[in-house]
Structure formats: structure tokens, C-alpha cells
Write a protein that holds these residues in place. Structure first.
Motif, PDB file in Angstrom:
ATOM      1  N   LEU A 109       0.841  -1.196   0.000  1.00  0.00           N
ATOM      2  CA  LEU A 109       0.000   0.000   0.000  1.00  0.00           C
ATOM      3  C   LEU A 109       0.879   1.250   0.000  1.00  0.00           C
ATOM      4  N   GLN A 110       0.264   2.343  -0.403  1.00  0.00           N
ATOM      5  CA  GLN A 110       0.984   3.618  -0.498  1.00  0.00           C
ATOM      6  C   GLN A 110       1.495   4.080   0.872  1.00  0.00           C
ATOM      7  N   GLY A 111       2.718   4.574   0.881  1.00  0.00           N
ATOM      8  CA  GLY A 111       3.237   5.153   2.119  1.00  0.00           C
ATOM      9  C   GLY A 111       3.889   4.158   3.068  1.00  0.00           C
ATOM     10  N   THR A 112       3.853   2.877   2.685  1.00  0.00           N
ATOM     11  CA  THR A 112       4.426   1.876   3.584  1.00  0.00           C
ATOM     12  C   THR A 112       5.958   1.881   3.543  1.00  0.00           C
ATOM     13  N   GLY A 113       6.513   2.449   2.455  1.00  0.00           N
ATOM     14  CA  GLY A 113       7.963   2.481   2.322  1.00  0.00           C
ATOM     15  C   GLY A 113       8.457   1.614   1.165  1.00  0.00           C
ATOM     16  N   LYS A 114       7.561   1.341   0.234  1.00  0.00           N
ATOM     17  CA  LYS A 114       7.884   0.421  -0.872  1.00  0.00           C
ATOM     18  C   LYS A 114       9.048   0.917  -1.722  1.00  0.00           C
ATOM     19  N   THR A 115       8.958   2.160  -2.162  1.00  0.00           N
ATOM     20  CA  THR A 115       9.996   2.678  -3.055  1.00  0.00           C
ATOM     21  C   THR A 115      11.354   2.751  -2.344  1.00  0.00           C
ATOM     22  N   THR A 116      11.330   3.250  -1.115  1.00  0.00           N
ATOM     23  CA  THR A 116      12.564   3.300  -0.337  1.00  0.00           C
ATOM     24  C   THR A 116      13.150   1.892  -0.187  1.00  0.00           C
ATOM     25  N   LYS A 120      16.752   0.056  -0.834  1.00  0.00           N
ATOM     26  CA  LYS A 120      17.462  -0.658   0.234  1.00  0.00           C
ATOM     27  C   LYS A 120      17.807  -2.080  -0.204  1.00  0.00           C
ATOM     28  N   GLN A 147      11.115   9.508  -7.772  1.00  0.00           N
ATOM     29  CA  GLN A 147      11.614   9.079  -6.460  1.00  0.00           C
ATOM     30  C   GLN A 147      12.472   7.817  -6.590  1.00  0.00           C
ATOM     31  N   LYS A 249       9.792   0.410   9.151  1.00  0.00           N
ATOM     32  CA  LYS A 249       9.601   1.321  10.299  1.00  0.00           C
ATOM     33  C   LYS A 249       9.643   0.596  11.647  1.00  0.00           C
ATOM     34  N   ASP A 251      12.108   0.715  13.381  1.00  0.00           N
ATOM     35  CA  ASP A 251      12.905   1.614  14.239  1.00  0.00           C
ATOM     36  C   ASP A 251      11.980   2.559  15.012  1.00  0.00           C
ATOM     37  N   GLY A 274      12.793  -3.021   8.007  1.00  0.00           N
ATOM     38  CA  GLY A 274      13.341  -1.687   7.754  1.00  0.00           C
ATOM     39  C   GLY A 274      13.599  -1.023   9.090  1.00  0.00           C
ATOM     40  N   MET A 275      14.808  -0.500   9.262  1.00  0.00           N
ATOM     41  CA  MET A 275      15.199   0.067  10.551  1.00  0.00           C
ATOM     42  C   MET A 275      15.523   1.545  10.471  1.00  0.00           C
ATOM     43  N   GLY A 276      15.032   2.235   9.431  1.00  0.00           N
ATOM     44  CA  GLY A 276      15.298   3.664   9.331  1.00  0.00           C
ATOM     45  C   GLY A 276      15.079   4.145   7.920  1.00  0.00           C
ATOM     46  N   GLU A 277      15.189   5.467   7.741  1.00  0.00           N
ATOM     47  CA  GLU A 277      14.939   6.035   6.412  1.00  0.00           C
ATOM     48  C   GLU A 277      16.130   5.875   5.478  1.00  0.00           C
TER      49      GLU A 277
END
Ligand code: GDP
Length: 296
Positions: A109-116, A120, A147, A249, A251, A274-277
Motif C-alpha cells: 500500500l501507499q506510504g508503507t515504504g515500498k519505493t525506499t 534498500k 523518487q 519502520k 525503528d 526496515g530500521m530507518g529512512e
């Protein structure tokens, strides 16, 4: 860091048990009531908690444990083993295609951190000797393609795009060809997200899936959303079939319940957290280590 509250509460329960020397059935019952509360407060799914506590209780009340010289230690060992099992045991490694070229389809879903997380994962794979390429399949938000390019740039990984195409399955299929032609051995396909699971999204992902036959479909969920993350995992798994979960997230101040429930509820393991941005903040998920970390 997630699990802080849970960790503290469990450690207190066990401190109490250790102080007792020999244990009675009533000691175990009291301790298990406290464990149950601690898990519920950490936002672990109710049914998962019930089964977990029942399993620990049954094993703890076994003759060997009760008659041993260090019953409290034995109970802690049982909790550790059950927690490890709950989070997926040993079956949570990322796998590569035996054919030598691996496609991972990243969904969520959007905003979960998929692209980041795509970035990674590319960085992680490079560190492990792979040659990854990224592919941008979000046809709705040009900003999402931008992005991914920024992220790809940061981890020195090329990003395949076809900005004029409105057919994500074609983009992904072209990316496979391009990656193979250029000698890459992994393709990470970033896809569009939505605010919630809907038919259109699932149909689109299913079309990409049949076009590129990914070796693994990795679902990105946000630990901060607690039980919603687990529900999303259940939904994606039922409609699309997933191979593993990446819980982002961790972290943050999530209570950790999603990480504890996800495997049991969906049958699919968490493979990374995921432990950070930052783009190096992705860790393979080791249930055993996480259990030991929780129990202190
Ligand atoms: P997408 O919409 O699913 O592609 O999500 P993005 O990759 O754009 O990420 C959304 C936000 O979450 C961004 O601000 C990221 O920096 C952040 N983010 C992603 N993963 C993590 C993580 O593991 N920890 C933290 N703290 N933030 C994260």
C-alpha cells in the motif's frame, strides 16, 4: 525501537519466576496471564496470543520442566523457542532463482515504504555480490518514478523507466529483457500503491505477475500500522499470493505486534525489517535473534 514495552514486561515476568526457585502450577498460570497481557498490549493478534500462551503453558507444565533444578530458565527457554517459531523459525531467507536471473516484484500500500525499500534491497543485494537493476512500474504518479530514480542513484543502481507507457506489465517485461541484455542478474520491480486493497490494484499486480513470473513477490508493510499491516498482508496473500513480507519502520515506536503476528496469520515469513529512512537500514529478519532480543 519496536518491542521495547513488550521486552520490558516479559523481562519483569521472568524476573519474578527466577526469584522463586521451584515453581507450582499456579506460578506458571500467573506468569502466563502476565505474558498474555503483555502480548495483547503489544498489539499481537488475539488468536495468536491465545495459541501461543496455551502452547507455552502446556510445555512448561511438563514433568521435566517442573522437576528440573532451574524451572524458570526452562520456561524462558520454551518462550524463546515458541517466539522464534511464531516469527517464522528458520524459513525466512530471501531466495534467488536457480536460473541465474531473479525477479522480485515489490508490492504494498501507499506510504508503507515500498519505493525506499526497493533501493534498500538493491543496496543489500549489491553488498551480497549481486548485480541488481530497478524498474519503475507506477504509471499513475510520475513523482514515484522520479523518487525511484533518486533512490537508484543513491545506491548506484540503474532504473528502467518507460514514462510514456500506461501498461505496467509491458514495462516490467521490457525491463527484464534490458536487464538480461546488460548483464544484470536481479530485477527489482517497484509497483503502484493504493491507500487500500482494491480489485483494480490486484488485477494490475496479477497482470505484472503473469508477464514477468517473479521468483518472489515481496509485500512491504508498515509496522506502525499494527494489525492493519497484518490485515493487508492477509489480503495481498489471498488475492495475489506473496512469498515474503518486509516490515518497515521497525525503528519507530510501533509496539511490534504486527511482526509477531504476521507469519502465523498469513503463513508467509517476514524476510527483512526496515530500521530507518537511510538506504542501508534494511536487515534480514532472524526470528531467533529477534526472540532473544525481546527476552533480553
Ligand atoms: P511508498 O509510498 O510505499 O513507496 O513509500 P516511500 O518509500 O515513499 O516511504 C514513505 C516514507 O516512509 C518515507 O518518508 C520513507 O523515508 C519512510 N520510510 C521507509 N522505510 C522506513 C523505515 O524502515 N523506517 C523509517 N523510520 N521510515 C521509513
Amino acid at each position: 525501537m519496536a518491542f521495547e514495552g513488550l521486552s520490558e514486561k516479559l523481562q519483569n515476568v521472568f524476573k519474578g519466576l527466577k526469584g522463586k526457585g521451584s515453581l507450582t502450577e499456579s506460578d506458571i498460570n500467573t506468569a502466563m496471564r502476565e505474558v498474555k497481557l503483555a502480548l495483547l498490549e503489544a498489539d499481537v493478534n488475539f488468536k495468536v496470543v491465545k495459541d501461543f500462551v496455551a502452547a507455552v503453558k502446556e510445555k512448561s507444565l511438563g514433568e521435566e520442566v517442573m522437576a528440573s533444578l532451574t524451572p524458570a530458565q526452562q520456561v524462558i527457554k520454551i518462550v524463546n523457542e515458541e517466539l522464534t517459531e511464531l516469527m517464522g523459525g528458520t524459513g525466512s531467507k530471501l531466495t534467488y532463482s536457480p536460473k541465474g536471473f531473479t525477479v522480485y516484484l515489490m508490492v504494498g500500500l501507499q506510504g508503507t515504504g515500498k519505493t525506499t525499500t526497493c533501493g534498500k534491497l538493491a543496496a543489500y543485494l549489491k553488498k551480497n555480490g549481486k548485480k541488481p537493476m530497478l524498474c519503475a512500474c507506477d504509471i499513475y504518479r510520475p513523482a514515484a518514478i522520479d523518487q525511484l530514480e533518486v533512490v537508484g542513484n543513491s545506491v548506484e543502481t540503474p532504473v528502467f523507466t518507460m514514462r510514456d507507457s500506461k501498461e505496467p506489465e509491458k514495462i516490467a517485461a521490457e525491463a527484464v529483457k534490458e536487464a538480461q541484455r546488460r548483464g544484470f542478474n536481479v530485477l527489482i520491480v517497484d509497483t503502484a500503491g493504493r491507500l487500500q486493497i482494491d480489485e483494480a490494484l490486484m488485477d494490475e499486480l496479477a497482470t505484472i505477475k503473469s508477464a514477468v513470473k517473479p521468483h518472489e513477490i515481496l509485500l512491504v508493510v508498515d509496522a506502525l500500522t499494527g494489525q492493519d499491516a497484518v490485515n493487508a498482508a492477509e489480503g495481498f496473500n489471498e488475492k495475489l499470493g506473496i512469498d515474503g513480507i518486509i516490515m518497515t519502520k521497525m525503528d519507530g515506536d510501533s509496539r511490534g505486534g504486527a511482526a509477531l503476528s504476521a507469519k502465523k496469520v498469513t503463513g508467509k515469513p517476514i524476510k527483512f525489517v526496515g530500521m530507518g529512512e537511510k538506504l542501508d537500514a534494511l536487515e534480514p529478519f532472524h526470528p531467533e535473534r529477534m526472540a532473544s532480543r525481546i527476552l533480553g
